[in-house]
Structure formats: C-alpha cells, structure tokens
Enzyme design. Structure first.
Site, short mmCIF file in Angstrom:
data_model
loop_
_atom_site.label_atom_id
_atom_site.label_comp_id
_atom_site.label_asym_id
_atom_site.label_seq_id
_atom_site.Cartn_x
_atom_site.Cartn_y
_atom_site.Cartn_z
N HIS A 1 8.41 10.02 2.42
CA HIS A 1 6.95 9.87 2.48
C HIS A 1 6.34 10.44 1.21
O HIS A 1 5.42 9.85 0.65
CB HIS A 1 6.40 10.56 3.72
CG HIS A 1 4.95 10.35 3.95
ND1 HIS A 1 4.40 9.10 4.12
CD2 HIS A 1 3.92 11.23 4.00
CE1 HIS A 1 3.09 9.21 4.29
NE2 HIS A 1 2.77 10.48 4.21
N LYS B 1 6.06 6.50 -4.12
CA LYS B 1 4.61 6.65 -4.33
C LYS B 1 4.30 7.16 -5.73
O LYS B 1 3.19 6.99 -6.22
CB LYS B 1 4.02 7.60 -3.29
CG LYS B 1 3.89 7.04 -1.88
CD LYS B 1 3.18 8.03 -0.97
CE LYS B 1 3.07 7.51 0.45
NZ LYS B 1 4.38 7.52 1.15
N PHE C 1 -1.57 11.64 8.85
CA PHE C 1 -2.61 12.46 9.45
C PHE C 1 -2.72 12.09 10.93
O PHE C 1 -2.52 10.94 11.32
CB PHE C 1 -3.96 12.21 8.77
CG PHE C 1 -4.17 12.99 7.50
CD1 PHE C 1 -3.17 13.73 6.93
CD2 PHE C 1 -5.41 12.95 6.87
CE1 PHE C 1 -3.37 14.45 5.76
CE2 PHE C 1 -5.64 13.66 5.70
CZ PHE C 1 -4.62 14.41 5.15
N CYS D 1 -1.60 6.62 7.65
CA CYS D 1 -0.64 6.06 6.70
C CYS D 1 0.72 5.75 7.30
O CYS D 1 1.65 5.38 6.58
CB CYS D 1 -0.50 6.96 5.47
SG CYS D 1 -0.34 8.71 5.83
N GLU E 1 8.71 17.96 4.41
CA GLU E 1 9.57 16.79 4.58
C GLU E 1 11.00 17.08 4.13
O GLU E 1 11.97 16.70 4.81
CB GLU E 1 9.02 15.60 3.81
CG GLU E 1 9.88 14.35 4.00
CD GLU E 1 9.30 13.09 3.38
OE1 GLU E 1 9.82 11.99 3.66
OE2 GLU E 1 8.32 13.20 2.60
N HIS F 1 -0.41 5.81 -3.06
CA HIS F 1 -0.48 5.88 -1.60
C HIS F 1 -1.44 4.78 -1.12
O HIS F 1 -2.64 4.88 -1.32
CB HIS F 1 -0.97 7.26 -1.17
CG HIS F 1 -0.71 7.56 0.27
ND1 HIS F 1 -0.57 6.60 1.23
CD2 HIS F 1 -0.57 8.75 0.92
CE1 HIS F 1 -0.35 7.15 2.41
NE2 HIS F 1 -0.34 8.47 2.24
#
Length: 427
Positions: A316, A348, A414, A177, A327, A353
């Site tokens: 994010h 988001k 990831f 992502c 984060e 996402h």
C-alpha cells in the site's frame, strides 16, 4: 469445489497517454514505464479562487474523453465515470470481447452471466462542487439538471453495465482507498461461487477537485514539492518521506471463470486466487497492524498459499510517516524470516495515490509483474528508513526474470478497511 478465476483483460487510463502517440490499450506501456522507474508525478497548480494550491500530483492530461467515448456519452458523465468507462472498454476489448454500438455485446455469454463491480472513493464529487460554485460564486438560482446522475457514486458502474450489456450484478464499493481492491475481490468471489461467468472489476476517481485538494492539504499528509522536486515527491519507506501524492485515474480487470476462458481460448494473464477483507475497528485514520495481518492471512488461506510461496508484495506504501512502518511490521509478522527474501515495492512512488482507483491500478501492475516476470521498483528509494527495514525492498531498478509464482496487492484504507488480493502466475 469452487472454481478458478482468470484475469483475461486489462485496461487503464494511463497518465503517460499522449506520449509517443500511445492513447489506448496502454496497460503494457504503463507497466513498462513504471518498471523503468519513470514518474508520472508533476506539479499541479489550481486556478481557483480564493487561493490557488500547488501540489505534486498525477493527472491524466492526455486523456481525451470525447475521442475515447464519443461526445454524446462523454456529456452524460462526470470525469471519474469517463475515466472508468474508458478503462473498462479497453479491458473488455483486451479480453477479446467485441463492444457493440448499442449495448448488446453478449459475446461473453448471456447478459445475465456478465456483470460489473466498481470502486470509487469520491464518485462524481466534481458535479456537486460545480453546483456550489453556481450558487455562491456565480449567483445562479439552480444547479445543472443532470447534477444528480453525474454525481452519483454508481454512475461509472451503471454506464459500464449499460454500454457493455452486462445484466448480472452492477455494484459499487466505496471504502476509501480500498474501494477498487474490494470491488475486484468481491467480483472474484461472485464468479468463484458460480454467480457469474465474467465480471468487469476495477475503480476510478478524480481527486483533484479544489475542495478535495484543500481538504487533504488541511489534513497535512500531502507530500511537499515544487517544479524541480515534484517528480520525486512520493518516497515510500524513505527516511525523508513527507506524505502522499494525489492522483486521478482508472483501471479495470476482466475476471472470468477459468473454464469459460479456456473454452474460448482466451489469453490468461494470471489467476486471482484469494481475497482478504476486514475492518480494523480501531481508529478512523490510524492504520492497525493486527487488522492488516489478518487480511493478509485471509487472502493466503483462500488462495491455498503458504507465506513462503509469496515472491512479491505490491505494498500500500503511501509514504506517510506512520503508515509505512506499520505495513512493513505487518508483513514481517505474517512472513517471518521469509520477509527478508520477499520482494516488496510501492508503485505509488511513480503513479501517486489514486484513492478509489488505486487498488485496481496496483492489482493490474501485480498481474503484469507475474505475466512479464518483472517486479517494478519503489522509485526514488535510495535509502530505506530503519523503521521500514526487514523486507527485500526493490529499490529504483526493476527485478527482471524474477520467476515469481504468487504475489499480493495490499490496500489499507481510512476507516479501517483492509483489502488484500492474491494472484498466481497463469499455468
């Protein structure tokens, strides 16, 4: 001295397309809907055998590829490429360039001066899923002959390059992502070091293939929801957050050498000024604060920005139990006391996402936040989890008249891939 880079065009395949007859060039419409807290999330139910799956998701249901791209071109592309090419076409035209019918545009300079950098996490996976179905469900002896070119990850970039006559680099980035953010950042650096005058940069993904949905379901990180609660299922930083919401879509930015843009009297939305990218090298799926801190600091350093100059961070913020607090901790570590005054939101919550496309969608929203002096909110954030406190969360209602001069867009993926983009207001 390295040159400046302008953002001169924006394009998106908007999940709100089809409402109020808005179908093209809808970046501004998309921004204002997100700023108003409107959710694009609804309940999506597959019709697949052996077991349907119902999840909150974001779909571009109003997207009609044959109308946007023409039937012949549409037939040569898988959905992720259709989404990407449509967004790129809109951004190209928004930048004031003219698209010809025969891949010979050239108005951005010679073909060798313009290129494409594109991100995708999944590429044309749907083409291969259909092939497996042909074999195992339908008993066919061969897959469709175009499966390879439909399924290859660089298909979107290749079509954009061919259709717009872009003869410079045509590169595809696939880092989960963070893919689109990496593509934008690398395109920025390519222009800055004199490698190109204009770059089409962005990303696209179609994440709602049955196998993909089932895989994310098995990982147990999807937000729950039914028909009544789906629109508010994604709750970054909320005590009741239950996971991410999958979505499909695409966004594109036209990045341009600043002097080139000024010479042709282009509209400049914002300046892209810095990019930080690194690898956590710690864990495949667990985010790492130190890696995020380093990526943010890299972006600030390249942009020649002090932490106190950042007025907004598009986080994010995936709404996972573990990811959100890490984060926020990274932001507090970088920005210190300034973090308590620095606006932070996770869009988001409204657009889901979009995997490899997410970084481009959020970069577009960050650019327009600077352009419109309006910071979009984290939707549905009526309460902040104590583990996510310490920043100025923009909750439910946009901050208008914000006069923010610099902003960041975070993408943490990831595999440990981190990408942070730094933007400055145009001046």
């Amino acid at each position: 001295m390295q040159g400046r880079v302008a953002v001169t065009g924006l394009g998106i395949v908007n999940p709100f397309d089809g409402e109020n007859s808005i179908t093209v060039n809808s970046a501004s419409d998309f921004f204002h809907r997100i700023a108003a807290g409107k959710s694009a999330v609804s309940l999506y139910t597959t019709e697949d055998i052996p077991r349907p799956v119902s999840i909150p998701a974001v779909r571009c249901a109003g997207f009609r590829p044959a109308e946007r791209l023409g039937k012949s071109l549409t037939g040569m592309m898988e959905r992720f490429a259709q989404l990407g090419v449509a967004a790129a076409f809109d951004a190209w035209e928004d930048a004031g360039f003219v698209r010809s019918d025969a891949s010979s545009t050239r108005v951005a300079g010679s073909a060798s001066e313009s290129g494409v950098a594109w991100g995708t996490a999944l590429g044309g996976l749907m083409a291969f899923e259909r092939g497996y179905r042909d074999f195992w469900q339908h008993g066919r002896e061969r897959v469709a002959p175009m499966s390879v070119v439909l399924g290859m990850n660089n298909a979107a970039a290749a079509h954009i390059s061919i259709q717009l006559g872009l003869g410079n680099s045509s590169l595809t980035y696939s880092v989960a992502c963070a893919s689109a953010a990496a593509a934008i950042g690398e395109a920025f650096r390519h222009i800055r070091r004199g490698g190109a005058k204009v770059m089409v940069a962005g990303g696209s993904d179609a994440t709602l293939a049955y196998a993909v949905v089932r895989a994310w379901e098995a990982l147990k990180v999807l937000a729950p929801g039914d028909e009544a609660s789906a629109s508010t299922a994604c709750k970054p930083f909320h005590p009741a957050r239950g996971g991410l919401v999958l979505g499909e879509g695409a966004a594109a930015l036209i990045l341009e050498d600043w002097d080139h843009a000024v010479a042709r009297n282009a509209r400049i939305y914002a300046e892209i000024a810095g990019y930080g990218a690194n690898a956590d090298h710690v864990h495949l799926v667990r985010p790492d604060q130190a890696g995020q801190v380093a990526a943010i600091q890299m972006a600030l350093k390249e942009a020649c920005l002090l932490p106190a100059e950042i007025g907004y961070v598009n986080a994010h913020g995936t709404a996972t139990r573990e990811g959100d607090p890490i984060e926020i901790s990274a932001l507090r570590a970088v920005f210190g006391p300034h973090a308590e005054q620095m606006a932070v939101s996770a869009t988001k919550s409204a657009h889901g996402h979009l995997m490899g496309a997410t970084g481009a969608v959020e970069a577009l929203l960050t650019v327009l936040a600077l352009h419109y002096d309006t910071i979009p909110p984290t939707a549905h954030l009526d309460e902040v989890d104590a583990s996510c406190a310490g920043v100025a969360h923009v909750r439910d209602v946009a901050l208008r008249g914000s006069k923010v001069r610099a902003a960041l867009s975070n993408s943490f993926a990831f595999g440990g891939s981190n990408a942070v983009l730094a933007f400055k207001a145009a001046q």
